[in-house]
Motif scaffolding. Structure first.
Motif, short mmCIF file in Angstrom:
data_model
loop_
_atom_site.label_atom_id
_atom_site.label_comp_id
_atom_site.label_asym_id
_atom_site.label_seq_id
_atom_site.Cartn_x
_atom_site.Cartn_y
_atom_site.Cartn_z
N PHE A 98 0.49 -1.36 -0.01
CA PHE A 98 -0.20 -0.20 0.29
C PHE A 98 0.61 0.98 -0.22
O PHE A 98 0.73 2.19 -0.93
N TRP A 99 1.37 1.01 0.49
CA TRP A 99 2.64 2.23 1.31
C TRP A 99 3.84 2.56 -0.24
O TRP A 99 3.83 4.06 -0.41
N GLY A 100 4.12 1.28 -1.33
CA GLY A 100 4.62 1.64 -2.06
C GLY A 100 3.83 2.42 -3.65
O GLY A 100 4.51 2.74 -4.51
N TRP A 101 2.63 1.57 -3.02
CA TRP A 101 1.56 2.13 -4.47
C TRP A 101 1.31 4.18 -4.24
O TRP A 101 1.51 4.77 -5.15
N LEU A 102 1.14 3.70 -2.73
CA LEU A 102 0.59 5.07 -2.32
C LEU A 102 1.82 6.26 -2.38
O LEU A 102 1.64 8.05 -3.20
N ASN A 103 3.63 5.24 -2.55
CA ASN A 103 4.37 6.88 -2.20
C ASN A 103 4.38 7.15 -4.20
O ASN A 103 4.91 8.46 -4.21
N ASP A 104 4.18 6.46 -4.73
CA ASP A 104 4.25 7.28 -6.93
C ASP A 104 3.42 8.34 -7.07
O ASP A 104 2.44 8.76 -8.16
N LEU A 105 2.31 8.62 -5.72
CA LEU A 105 1.15 9.48 -5.42
C LEU A 105 1.75 10.21 -5.16
O LEU A 105 1.11 12.30 -5.56
N VAL A 106 1.77 10.38 -3.83
CA VAL A 106 1.78 10.81 -2.54
C VAL A 106 3.57 11.30 -1.57
O VAL A 106 3.93 10.19 -2.43
N SER A 107 3.64 12.41 -2.29
CA SER A 107 5.74 12.88 -2.28
C SER A 107 5.87 11.99 -0.56
O SER A 107 4.75 12.24 0.92
N GLY A 108 7.19 11.98 0.06
CA GLY A 108 7.58 10.68 1.17
C GLY A 108 7.94 11.98 2.19
O GLY A 108 7.28 11.60 3.08
N LYS A 109 7.38 13.08 1.94
CA LYS A 109 7.75 14.36 2.87
C LYS A 109 6.32 14.74 2.89
O LYS A 109 6.84 14.90 4.50
N ILE A 110 5.52 13.69 3.20
CA ILE A 110 3.68 13.85 3.73
C ILE A 110 3.70 12.46 4.91
O ILE A 110 3.20 12.65 5.83
N LEU A 111 4.56 11.61 3.70
CA LEU A 111 4.04 10.23 4.36
C LEU A 111 5.36 9.83 5.17
O LEU A 111 4.83 9.03 6.15
N MET A 112 6.95 10.29 5.51
CA MET A 112 7.23 9.93 6.59
C MET A 112 6.93 10.29 8.08
O MET A 112 6.79 9.42 8.76
N PRO A 113 6.26 11.40 7.95
CA PRO A 113 5.51 11.79 8.95
C PRO A 113 4.14 11.04 9.70
O PRO A 113 3.64 10.91 10.69
N LEU A 114 3.45 10.61 8.72
CA LEU A 114 2.06 10.37 8.81
C LEU A 114 2.57 8.78 8.84
O LEU A 114 1.82 8.05 10.35
N SER A 115 3.61 8.04 8.45
CA SER A 115 4.16 6.84 9.19
C SER A 115 4.58 7.20 10.86
O SER A 115 4.23 6.33 11.76
N LEU A 116 4.70 7.78 10.65
CA LEU A 116 5.24 8.27 12.16
C LEU A 116 4.58 8.60 13.41
O LEU A 116 4.21 7.39 13.91
N ILE A 117 3.20 9.34 12.94
CA ILE A 117 2.60 9.71 13.85
C ILE A 117 1.65 8.50 14.24
O ILE A 117 1.31 8.04 15.07
N LEU A 118 1.47 7.50 13.35
CA LEU A 118 0.53 6.02 12.74
C LEU A 118 0.99 5.14 14.26
O LEU A 118 0.58 4.65 14.66
N THR A 119 2.67 5.04 14.15
CA THR A 119 3.36 4.58 14.98
C THR A 119 2.99 5.20 16.28
O THR A 119 2.70 3.94 17.28
N GLY A 120 3.20 5.88 16.18
CA GLY A 120 3.10 6.49 17.94
C GLY A 120 1.93 6.21 18.33
O GLY A 120 1.87 6.30 19.99
N VAL A 121 0.81 6.77 17.73
CA VAL A 121 -0.54 6.19 17.81
C VAL A 121 -1.02 5.20 18.66
O VAL A 121 -1.25 4.34 19.96
N VAL A 122 -0.50 3.64 17.70
CA VAL A 122 -0.06 2.65 18.14
C VAL A 122 0.18 2.31 19.46
O VAL A 122 -0.13 2.13 20.68
N THR A 123 1.79 2.88 19.11
CA THR A 123 2.33 2.00 21.19
C THR A 123 1.54 2.35 22.12
O THR A 123 1.75 2.68 23.22
N LEU A 124 1.63 3.92 21.81
CA LEU A 124 1.00 4.26 23.18
C LEU A 124 -0.66 3.84 23.86
O LEU A 124 -0.59 4.11 24.46
N MET A 125 -1.11 3.69 22.32
CA MET A 125 -2.39 2.46 22.54
C MET A 125 -2.03 1.62 24.01
O MET A 125 -3.45 0.87 24.77
N ILE A 126 -0.86 0.44 23.44
CA ILE A 126 -0.51 -0.43 24.03
C ILE A 126 -0.20 -0.26 24.93
O ILE A 126 0.02 -0.71 26.12
N GLY A 127 0.19 1.32 25.73
CA GLY A 127 0.93 1.24 26.85
C GLY A 127 -0.04 2.14 27.61
O GLY A 127 0.54 1.62 29.31
#
Length: 390
Positions: free
Chosen positions: A265-294
């Motif tokens: 999915f991210w590979g397909w999306l990255n041909d359409l959307v800049s990595g400058k947007i996707l890098m922080p997006l993936s980081l905040i998603l990981t942050g939300v998941v780890t926060l919920m587990i914590g």
């Protein structure tokens, strides 16, 4: 016409060889299925189990850096063959002489780590040379193999464990099978004729002064820290709660499936959307998941949902940063600079799982390490959304 068809076939076979190689190498993500047996039957501490896993990731990334000049000298096929032999020997050593910590460390962390790094370098850099206009999609497809290998291994190993098979026997059998698969795949790696001559390596002293390189390096470090912490300890994390053993094992498969599909999915999306947007997006998603587990107690459904969320966001790191490296430094430099970016992942490979195991040994819980991972993601997110000067 015949030449064109043959060249097209070589490109397709190279991609297929890369996917098979990544499927084999990605089986390391099933590591947590071995952890309870190592602790209960062989006296390992949680920290020791995560040290083996973490150092493998660290050696893996260092091996990529060391192998990058060899890729030009030996070519992808010969180098992949060497990686297959080293990788297989590591597992066979663990199977014959294990399961003591020292032998397991040498066989899995060091030898299998070297084989993993060399094989990964070839698989992530050569296929995109055949399809430069689809860098995101090809990177996503190939790296998805690395995310999917754990699905297969977890199912096979769980069957062995249910039958009471000794760990050494499992490592020996899996090592022989995986070594053969890697060896067969190595014969099909080819480089396009136009790419046979490579440009010189870029000096490290120049890269470490480059803000864009540092952003890539620290981005992948923090982005993978939480994911590695979770996958290295996934089954024990769920085991803190009254969750059925079958669900705990299923969580590894769910994480791996999410990691696999996430990379596509991210590979397909990255041909359409800049990595400058996707890098922080993936980081905040990981942050939300780890926060919920914590913060929250897990039941079966929540455990599987968190495994999926962690795997999906984790998979982004292995597509976005490779594509962004090629975008910034050029496709010719992908195989030279990406291994240095990937060292960030290697550091997190040691720091993430070991932090989880170490803090668990201190506090008797994985919650503190989850909160640490979440805080790092938030800090990195804030840093990423700040513009980088030219």
């Amino acid at each position: 016409m015949v030449i064109k068809v043959n060249m097209k076939l070589k490109g397709l076979l190279t991609v297929l060889a890369a996917v098979i190689t990544m499927l084999v190498l990605g089986t390391i993500y099933a590591w947590s299925i071995y952890v309870p047996r190592l602790i209960m039957e062989h006296g390992y501490s949680t920290g020791q189990t995560q040290l083996i896993f973490g150092v493998l990731i660290g050696i893996f990334t260092v091996a990529m850096v060391i192998a990058r000049p060899l890729l030009g000298r030996w070519g992808p096929s010969k180098l992949a063959m060497a990686a297959a032999i080293i990788y297989g020997l590591g597992y066979v050593l663990a199977g014959i002489m294990g399961p003591g910590f020292g032998i397991m460390f040498i066989g899995l962390s060091l030898l299998a780590g070297v084989g993993t790094g060399v094989g990964y370098l070839i698989s992530i850099s050569i296929p995109v040379e055949w399809y430069p206009a689809r860098k995101g999609l090809i990177t996503g497809l190939v790296s998805a193999g690395f995310g999917g290998g754990a699905i297969i291994e977890s199912l096979i190993v769980e069957g062995f464990l249910a039958d009471g098979t000794a760990l050494t026997r499992i490592f020996l059998v899996m090592g022989v099978i995986k070594g053969i698969l890697l060896l067969v795949a190595s014969f099909f790696f080819r480089r396009p004729a136009a790419r046979q001559t490579l440009s010189p390596l870029m000096p490290m002293k120049r890269l470490i002064k480059d803000v864009k390189f540092l952003r890539l390096f620290f981005g992948i470090f923090i982005g993978t820290f939480g994911g590695l912490l979770i996958i290295g300890n996934l089954k024990p994390i769920g085991g803190q709660y009254p969750i059925d053993e079958t669900i705990l094992v299923l969580g590894i498969t769910v994480f791996s499936l999410a990691n696999f599909t996430g990379r596509l999915f991210w590979g397909w999306l990255n041909d359409l959307v800049s990595g400058k947007i996707l890098m922080p997006l993936s980081l905040i998603l990981t942050g939300v998941v780890t926060l919920m587990i914590g913060l929250f107690a897990l039941d079966s459904v929540f455990y599987l949902a968190m495994a999926f969320g962690a795997g999906f966001s984790y998979g982004a790191n292995f597509v976005i940063y490779a594509k962004e490296t090629a975008q910034i430094y050029g496709l010719d430099n992908l195989g030279k600079i990406y291994p240095l970016v990937f060292l960030g992942y290697g550091i997190s490979g040691i720091a993430g799982p070991y932090t989880g195991g170490w803090l668990h040994d201190i506090f008797g819980s994985y919650q503190p390490s989850m909160l640490v991972a979440s805080a790092l993601c938030v800090l990195a997110f804030v840093s990423m959304i700040r513009p980088v000067g030219r």
